[in-house]
Design a protein around this motif. Sequence first.
Motif, PDB file in Angstrom:
ATOM      1  N   MET A   1       0.839  -1.198   0.000  1.00 42.86           N
ATOM      2  CA  MET A   1       0.000   0.000   0.000  1.00 42.86           C
ATOM      3  C   MET A   1       0.868   1.239   0.000  1.00 42.86           C
ATOM      4  SD  MET A   1      -3.046  -0.833   2.713  1.00 42.86           S
ATOM      5  CE  MET A   1      -1.858  -1.008   4.038  1.00 42.86           C
ATOM      6  N   ARG A   2       0.261   2.349  -0.373  1.00 42.22           N
ATOM      7  CA  ARG A   2       0.911   3.651  -0.246  1.00 42.22           C
ATOM      8  C   ARG A   2       0.460   4.270   1.075  1.00 42.22           C
ATOM      9  NH1 ARG A   2      -1.108   7.178  -4.716  1.00 42.22           N
ATOM     10  NH2 ARG A   2      -3.016   6.050  -4.187  1.00 42.22           N
ATOM     11  N   VAL A   3       1.423   4.700   1.874  1.00 43.47           N
ATOM     12  CA  VAL A   3       1.146   5.287   3.176  1.00 43.47           C
ATOM     13  C   VAL A   3       1.781   6.661   3.223  1.00 43.47           C
ATOM     14  CG1 VAL A   3       1.396   5.054   5.667  1.00 43.47           C
ATOM     15  CG2 VAL A   3       1.151   2.996   4.247  1.00 43.47           C
ATOM     16  N   LEU A  19       6.217   0.134   8.730  1.00 39.42           N
ATOM     17  CA  LEU A  19       5.405  -0.146   7.542  1.00 39.42           C
ATOM     18  C   LEU A  19       6.273  -0.330   6.308  1.00 39.42           C
ATOM     19  CD1 LEU A  19       2.480   2.304   8.271  1.00 39.42           C
ATOM     20  CD2 LEU A  19       2.431  -0.187   8.411  1.00 39.42           C
ATOM     21  N   ARG A  20       7.364   0.397   6.225  1.00 38.06           N
ATOM     22  CA  ARG A  20       8.288   0.194   5.098  1.00 38.06           C
ATOM     23  C   ARG A  20       8.927  -1.190   5.193  1.00 38.06           C
ATOM     24  NH1 ARG A  20      13.553   1.127   3.433  1.00 38.06           N
ATOM     25  NH2 ARG A  20      13.671   1.750   1.228  1.00 38.06           N
ATOM     26  N   HIS A  24       5.427  -1.718   2.481  1.00 36.86           N
ATOM     27  CA  HIS A  24       4.585  -0.632   2.000  1.00 36.86           C
ATOM     28  C   HIS A  24       5.431   0.535   1.490  1.00 36.86           C
ATOM     29  CE1 HIS A  24       1.249  -2.811   3.683  1.00 36.86           C
ATOM     30  NE2 HIS A  24       1.780  -2.771   4.893  1.00 36.86           N
ATOM     31  N   GLU A  25       4.851   1.318   0.621  1.00 33.52           N
ATOM     32  CA  GLU A  25       5.505   2.520   0.086  1.00 33.52           C
ATOM     33  C   GLU A  25       5.160   3.694   1.006  1.00 33.52           C
ATOM     34  OE1 GLU A  25       4.822   5.506  -3.672  1.00 33.52           O
ATOM     35  OE2 GLU A  25       4.545   3.350  -4.011  1.00 33.52           O
TER      36      GLU A  25
END
Length: 367
Positions: A1-3, A19-20, A24-25
């Motif tokens: 996902m993009r965060v 999250l990375r 995730h991005e």
Amino acid sequence: MRVAIAGGSLGGLFAGALLRRDGHEVTILERSASGLDGRGAGLVAQEEVFAILRALGRPEVATTGVTAHERITLDRAGGVAHRDARSQMQISWDALYLAVRDLMPDGCYRIGAAVDAAGSDGDRAWLRTADGGSVGADIVIGADGIGSVVRGSMFASREVEPHYAGYVAWRFLLPEPDLAPISVAALSERFAFYHMTGGQALGYLVAGPRGEIEPGRRRYNCVWYRRVADLPGLLVNCRGEPHLYSLPRGSVPADVRDRLVRDAYALLPPPFAAVVEAEPEPFVQAIFDLEVPRMTNGRLALLGDAAFIARPHTAMGVAKAAGDAMALADALRREPVNAALRRYDAERSRVGQAIVQYGRRLGASLE
């Protein structure tokens, strides 16, 4: 996902790094144009800090700090009224910040990017910056502190606002060599307190701005809690501009600083008064309580002080942000996004409310 994350202090970095790591991005937008290293002092690490450093592969950061070999309470004359032989280590905020910041590539961490709006629509969310740019995402995290723009976008009315507790924290952070001999003799290598009606002073040595812990390269961190009835009258900087929550280093008017030094010698033990005099650029932080009715709305989520502000007496601000970040990352690993955000809200709202209430109890005598 993009965060997309608003706020690049420890809370935003904790969430971003976790999250990375999960694939995730991540894009973090930090308002400061120069970054935040060198601005912190010391903190007493709670279990959540140890846990998140283990998760990020940097457990050694929590083992390096400055140890106060005993805790003392001074009397008005500067003598030791009470002594506790237990030692306590303060890890370096700056070393912690730099360690987690190093996990984020420069392209993922944008400084000088002040967020001025946020929103969510269906399965999309976005942040808008003051220069007219925007960042789209699957999830937006508001880790933007007491004046959170993301929180402001989640609640239409002004009912969710920080509540002033009636007192402020004057803060003094000076190089160890600048301490007066009277302060060195009474305070060095100790965690010291002084209690007074409507106030409290405390101080201890912390690491230098790059995590230095060698004697002579450390800093002395001192806090003086004082009641202030006219908060707007105090929070006016040296250019006559009003501030809402604090006056940063270098912005306190000279006459206010001079009056502060006079008050220190009239009210504090001499070792603490000498610390106040030795600090050329004190800064002041008003003490607030904040509780939100929920931590998520659509694809927006709040984290750390953007959701719950606990008084600094709890020493749990960084731990609370670390706990929020771990809970959010864990929920997103286990469930689809919307269900994960509901889980996060239910779990961490209870924790945030409990910590805020604990802080109110600790600070009740200062109100």
